[in-house]
Design a protein around this motif. Structure first.
Motif, PDB file in Angstrom:
ATOM      1  N   MET A  59      -9.611  -0.313  13.537  1.00 45.51           N
ATOM      2  CA  MET A  59      -8.721   0.579  13.151  1.00 45.51           C
ATOM      3  C   MET A  59      -7.981   1.203  11.559  1.00 45.51           C
ATOM      4  SD  MET A  59      -9.517   2.503  15.517  1.00 45.51           S
ATOM      5  CE  MET A  59      -8.882   4.412  15.274  1.00 45.51           C
ATOM      6  N   ILE A  60      -7.947   1.408  10.604  1.00 45.32           N
ATOM      7  CA  ILE A  60      -7.004   1.375   9.382  1.00 45.32           C
ATOM      8  C   ILE A  60      -5.704   2.238   9.804  1.00 45.32           C
ATOM      9  CG2 ILE A  60      -6.843   1.548   7.243  1.00 45.32           C
ATOM     10  CD1 ILE A  60      -9.811   1.261   7.380  1.00 45.32           C
ATOM     11  N   LEU A  61      -4.681   1.737   9.423  1.00 48.50           N
ATOM     12  CA  LEU A  61      -3.365   2.873   9.234  1.00 48.50           C
ATOM     13  C   LEU A  61      -3.028   2.604   7.807  1.00 48.50           C
ATOM     14  CD1 LEU A  61      -1.331   4.099  10.347  1.00 48.50           C
ATOM     15  CD2 LEU A  61       0.350   2.171  10.740  1.00 48.50           C
ATOM     16  N   LEU A  62      -3.082   3.876   7.251  1.00 49.34           N
ATOM     17  CA  LEU A  62      -2.324   3.730   5.334  1.00 49.34           C
ATOM     18  C   LEU A  62      -0.845   4.151   5.622  1.00 49.34           C
ATOM     19  CD1 LEU A  62      -4.719   6.473   4.087  1.00 49.34           C
ATOM     20  CD2 LEU A  62      -5.491   4.515   4.325  1.00 49.34           C
ATOM     21  N   VAL A  63      -0.475   3.790   5.263  1.00 54.38           N
ATOM     22  CA  VAL A  63       0.858   3.021   5.095  1.00 54.38           C
ATOM     23  C   VAL A  63       1.288   3.682   3.873  1.00 54.38           C
ATOM     24  CG1 VAL A  63       2.944   1.449   4.623  1.00 54.38           C
ATOM     25  CG2 VAL A  63       0.942   1.199   5.733  1.00 54.38           C
ATOM     26  N   SER A  64       2.035   4.801   3.594  1.00 53.04           N
ATOM     27  CA  SER A  64       3.397   5.498   2.228  1.00 53.04           C
ATOM     28  C   SER A  64       4.265   5.403   2.982  1.00 53.04           C
ATOM     29  CB  SER A  64       2.022   6.882   2.769  1.00 53.04           C
ATOM     30  OG  SER A  64       3.037   7.619   4.385  1.00 53.04           O
ATOM     31  N   ASP A  65       5.060   4.304   3.144  1.00 54.34           N
ATOM     32  CA  ASP A  65       6.315   3.999   3.212  1.00 54.34           C
ATOM     33  C   ASP A  65       6.852   2.846   1.861  1.00 54.34           C
ATOM     34  OD1 ASP A  65       8.987   3.013   3.715  1.00 54.34           O
ATOM     35  OD2 ASP A  65       8.872   2.983   5.690  1.00 54.34           O
ATOM     36  N   ASN A  66       7.276   3.607   1.320  1.00 54.45           N
ATOM     37  CA  ASN A  66       7.790   3.176  -0.632  1.00 54.45           C
ATOM     38  C   ASN A  66       8.707   1.888  -0.101  1.00 54.45           C
ATOM     39  OD1 ASN A  66      10.011   4.582  -0.343  1.00 54.45           O
ATOM     40  ND2 ASN A  66       9.413   5.917  -2.129  1.00 54.45           N
ATOM     41  N   ARG A  67       9.269   1.357   0.624  1.00 49.88           N
ATOM     42  CA  ARG A  67      10.112   0.286   0.887  1.00 49.88           C
ATOM     43  C   ARG A  67       8.871  -0.220   1.303  1.00 49.88           C
ATOM     44  NH1 ARG A  67      13.126   2.624   6.135  1.00 49.88           N
ATOM     45  NH2 ARG A  67      11.259   2.894   6.645  1.00 49.88           N
ATOM     46  N   LEU A  68       7.814  -0.682   2.048  1.00 51.30           N
ATOM     47  CA  LEU A  68       7.002  -1.548   1.413  1.00 51.30           C
ATOM     48  C   LEU A  68       6.226  -1.734   0.553  1.00 51.30           C
ATOM     49  CD1 LEU A  68       6.060  -0.880   5.359  1.00 51.30           C
ATOM     50  CD2 LEU A  68       7.645  -2.368   4.911  1.00 51.30           C
ATOM     51  N   LYS A  69       5.120  -3.158   0.248  1.00 51.69           N
ATOM     52  CA  LYS A  69       4.214  -3.091  -0.280  1.00 51.69           C
ATOM     53  C   LYS A  69       3.274  -4.325   0.201  1.00 51.69           C
ATOM     54  CE  LYS A  69       7.215  -7.359  -2.048  1.00 51.69           C
ATOM     55  NZ  LYS A  69       7.890  -7.025  -0.619  1.00 51.69           N
ATOM     56  N   ALA A  70       2.177  -4.279  -0.504  1.00 52.38           N
ATOM     57  CA  ALA A  70       0.941  -5.087  -0.054  1.00 52.38           C
ATOM     58  C   ALA A  70       2.122  -6.690   1.130  1.00 52.38           C
ATOM     59  CB  ALA A  70       0.527  -5.709  -0.944  1.00 52.38           C
ATOM     60  N   GLY A  71       1.186  -7.258   1.336  1.00 54.79           N
ATOM     61  CA  GLY A  71       1.955  -8.656   2.097  1.00 54.79           C
ATOM     62  C   GLY A  71       3.025  -7.816   3.089  1.00 54.79           C
ATOM     63  N   ASP A  72       2.940  -7.229   3.179  1.00 56.19           N
ATOM     64  CA  ASP A  72       4.594  -6.868   3.886  1.00 56.19           C
ATOM     65  C   ASP A  72       3.508  -6.478   5.338  1.00 56.19           C
ATOM     66  OD1 ASP A  72       6.967  -6.900   2.192  1.00 56.19           O
ATOM     67  OD2 ASP A  72       6.588  -5.398   1.957  1.00 56.19           O
ATOM     68  N   ARG A  73       4.695  -6.523   6.416  1.00 55.09           N
ATOM     69  CA  ARG A  73       4.248  -6.571   7.602  1.00 55.09           C
ATOM     70  C   ARG A  73       4.918  -4.721   8.367  1.00 55.09           C
ATOM     71  NH1 ARG A  73       0.698 -10.019   9.752  1.00 55.09           N
ATOM     72  NH2 ARG A  73       1.018  -8.451  12.396  1.00 55.09           N
ATOM     73  N   LEU A  74       4.144  -4.229   8.749  1.00 52.70           N
ATOM     74  CA  LEU A  74       4.837  -3.173   9.022  1.00 52.70           C
ATOM     75  C   LEU A  74       6.003  -3.391  10.429  1.00 52.70           C
ATOM     76  CD1 LEU A  74       0.949  -1.165  10.449  1.00 52.70           C
ATOM     77  CD2 LEU A  74       2.284  -1.164   8.260  1.00 52.70           C
ATOM     78  N   THR A  75       6.895  -2.217  10.180  1.00 50.23           N
ATOM     79  CA  THR A  75       8.205  -1.954  11.145  1.00 50.23           C
ATOM     80  C   THR A  75       7.929  -0.610  11.754  1.00 50.23           C
ATOM     81  OG1 THR A  75       8.897  -0.291   9.835  1.00 50.23           O
ATOM     82  CG2 THR A  75       8.840  -2.927   9.037  1.00 50.23           C
ATOM     83  N   VAL A  76       9.121  -0.777  12.765  1.00 53.77           N
ATOM     84  CA  VAL A  76       9.041   0.582  13.667  1.00 53.77           C
ATOM     85  C   VAL A  76       8.600   1.704  13.636  1.00 53.77           C
ATOM     86  CG1 VAL A  76      10.041  -1.177  16.086  1.00 53.77           C
ATOM     87  CG2 VAL A  76      11.600  -0.228  14.119  1.00 53.77           C
ATOM     88  N   ASP A  77       9.596   1.604  12.013  1.00 53.53           N
ATOM     89  CA  ASP A  77       9.508   3.065  12.227  1.00 53.53           C
ATOM     90  C   ASP A  77       8.169   3.388  11.039  1.00 53.53           C
ATOM     91  OD1 ASP A  77      12.236   3.095  11.898  1.00 53.53           O
ATOM     92  OD2 ASP A  77      11.800   1.667   9.048  1.00 53.53           O
ATOM     93  N   GLY A 120      -0.856   0.702   0.871  1.00 50.18           N
ATOM     94  CA  GLY A 120      -1.890  -0.069   0.690  1.00 50.18           C
ATOM     95  C   GLY A 120      -2.505   0.549   2.807  1.00 50.18           C
ATOM     96  N   ALA A 121      -2.905  -0.096   3.173  1.00 47.32           N
ATOM     97  CA  ALA A 121      -3.348  -0.170   4.683  1.00 47.32           C
ATOM     98  C   ALA A 121      -3.024  -1.698   5.695  1.00 47.32           C
ATOM     99  CB  ALA A 121      -4.954   0.032   4.488  1.00 47.32           C
ATOM    100  N   SER A 122      -2.527  -0.846   6.915  1.00 46.13           N
ATOM    101  CA  SER A 122      -2.786  -2.138   7.671  1.00 46.13           C
ATOM    102  C   SER A 122      -4.105  -2.126   8.279  1.00 46.13           C
ATOM    103  CB  SER A 122      -1.760  -2.590   8.097  1.00 46.13           C
ATOM    104  OG  SER A 122      -1.696  -3.307   9.003  1.00 46.13           O
ATOM    105  N   SER A 123      -4.629  -2.870   9.134  1.00 45.55           N
ATOM    106  CA  SER A 123      -5.564  -2.173   9.729  1.00 45.55           C
ATOM    107  C   SER A 123      -5.177  -3.372  11.631  1.00 45.55           C
ATOM    108  CB  SER A 123      -6.729  -3.020   9.959  1.00 45.55           C
ATOM    109  OG  SER A 123      -7.082  -4.398   9.426  1.00 45.55           O
ATOM    110  N   VAL A 124      -6.191  -2.889  12.764  1.00 50.43           N
ATOM    111  CA  VAL A 124      -6.223  -4.061  13.435  1.00 50.43           C
ATOM    112  C   VAL A 124      -7.787  -3.774  14.364  1.00 50.43           C
ATOM    113  CG1 VAL A 124      -5.256  -1.545  14.714  1.00 50.43           C
ATOM    114  CG2 VAL A 124      -4.311  -4.167  15.766  1.00 50.43           C
TER     115      VAL A 124
END
Length: 145
Positions: A1-19, A61-65
């Motif tokens: 599964m892919i989650l696209l991330v459009s939170d400009n407080r995050l960047k490549a290498g960061d982990r997702l947050t509860v937000d 970027g994106a995060s996957s699981v």
């Protein structure tokens, strides 16, 4: 599964947050995912990234699981009479008009309706933290495929 991330407080290498897993969208099943086996960068560019950019969002970027990892997350629910473990979240194969064929939705699932809104908020906060920990670090979209 892919989650696209459009939170400009995050960047490549960061982990997702509860937000990324807010309570109300999680409860409604309004967190959009893409099934990696059915998606590619062209599809996501056309169906997700370009519309996000037109709304003023910046896709960082994106995060996957693996979907099984999401389905294995449990939540402890106490309805005042007993405590029990229930499935915390589920992935729905949901393709609405205008969605891409690989679209899926992340939703809080079974057992959550039996507790108070106050308890539900606490449970969903824990679920959001579990989801954030299960997804991988944010990577570039090119690296997903």
């Amino acid at each position: 599964m892919i989650l696209l991330v459009s939170d400009n407080r995050l960047k490549a290498g960061d982990r997702l947050t509860v937000d990324q897993f807010r309570s109300k969208p999680l409860g409604r099943g309004d967190i959009s995912l893409a099934r990696k086996a059915y998606a590619n960068l062209d599809i996501l560019q056309r169906a997700v990234i370009d519309p996000a950019i037109s709304r003023g969002e910046v896709v960082v970027g994106a995060s996957s699981v693996v979907v099984k990892t999401i389905r294995d997350i449990d939540a402890l629910i106490n309805d005042g009479r007993q405590e029990r473990l229930v499935k915390a979240a589920c992935v729905l194969d949901r393709v609405d008009p205008g969605d891409h064929d690989s679209h899926a939705a992340l939703k809080g699932c079974e057992g959550h309706q039996i507790i108070s809104d106050k308890q539900l908020g606490k449970v969903r906060t824990r679920i959001a933290a579990d989801l954030a920990n299960k997804f991988g670090p944010i990577i570039s979209l090119d690296s997903i495929f």
